[in-house]
Design a protein around this motif. Structure first.
Motif: not given
Length: 140
Positions: A64, A67, A69, A75, A84
Motif C-alpha cells: 500500500t 496509495t 488507502s 480516493e 483506483q
C-alpha cells in the motif's frame, strides 16, 4: 418632435402586449422547447435520464505504499481520474506473477493516459502530497 414621440408611444403600447401573448410566440415555444410541459404526448427517455456509469479500473500493487488507502481525499481524486489502487499480495488473482500484474497495469495505465492525458501521473503525485499533508495521513 412631440408628434413622433407620441406616435412611437402609441405603437409600442398597443403592439407589445399583442406580440408577447400571440399565438405565434406560443408556437415558437412549442417548436424550440419540446419539454413535457409544452409538448403534448412527450415521454421521458430513460437513456437520457440515467446517469452514465463510470468504469473504474484498478492498478494492482504489491503493497500500500503511495496509495493512501482509506484516505477519502486521495480516493476521490483517483476515482475522478477513472482508476483506483488495489493492494494484492503476490500469488493472488491479478497478481499471480509479476508479468501478469505488469500487463494488467500496462493496459490500465494506457486507458488512464487516453482519458487524462500523458501527465496524469504528475497530477496524481501532486494530489497525493496535498491529501497526505492536508489530512495528516503520513502512513499511506
Amino acid at each position: 418632435m412631440s408628434r413622433i414621440f407620441f406616435r412611437f408611444l402609441l405603437i409600442s403600447v398597443f403592439t407589445c402586449p399583442l406580440w408577447t401573448n400571440s399565438a405565434f410566440s406560443q408556437e415558437v415555444e412549442k417548436d424550440y422547447f419540446p419539454t413535457p410541459n409544452t409538448a403534448t404526448g412527450a415521454k421521458p427517455d430513460p437513456k437520457k435520464q440515467k446517469e452514465k456509469e463510470k468504469k473504474i479500473r484498478y492498478i494492482v500493487k504489491n503493497d500500500t505504499k503511495k496509495t493512501l488507502s482509506g484516505n477519502r481525499c486521495f480516493e476521490e481524486v483517483t476515482y475522478k481520474m477513472g482508476f483506483q489502487y488495489m493492494a494484492v499480495p503476490l500469488g493472488q488473482p491479478y497478481n499471480k506473477t509479476g508479468w501478469s500484474r505488469w500487463w494488467h497495469n500496462f493496459g490500465v495505465k494506457f486507458m488512464v493516459t487516453l482519458k487524462n492525458g500523458p501527465f496524469w501521473k504528475m497530477k496524481v503525485n501532486k494530489k497525493y502530497e496535498e491529501c497526505k499533508y492536508g489530512s495528516g495521513d503520513y502512513l499511506g
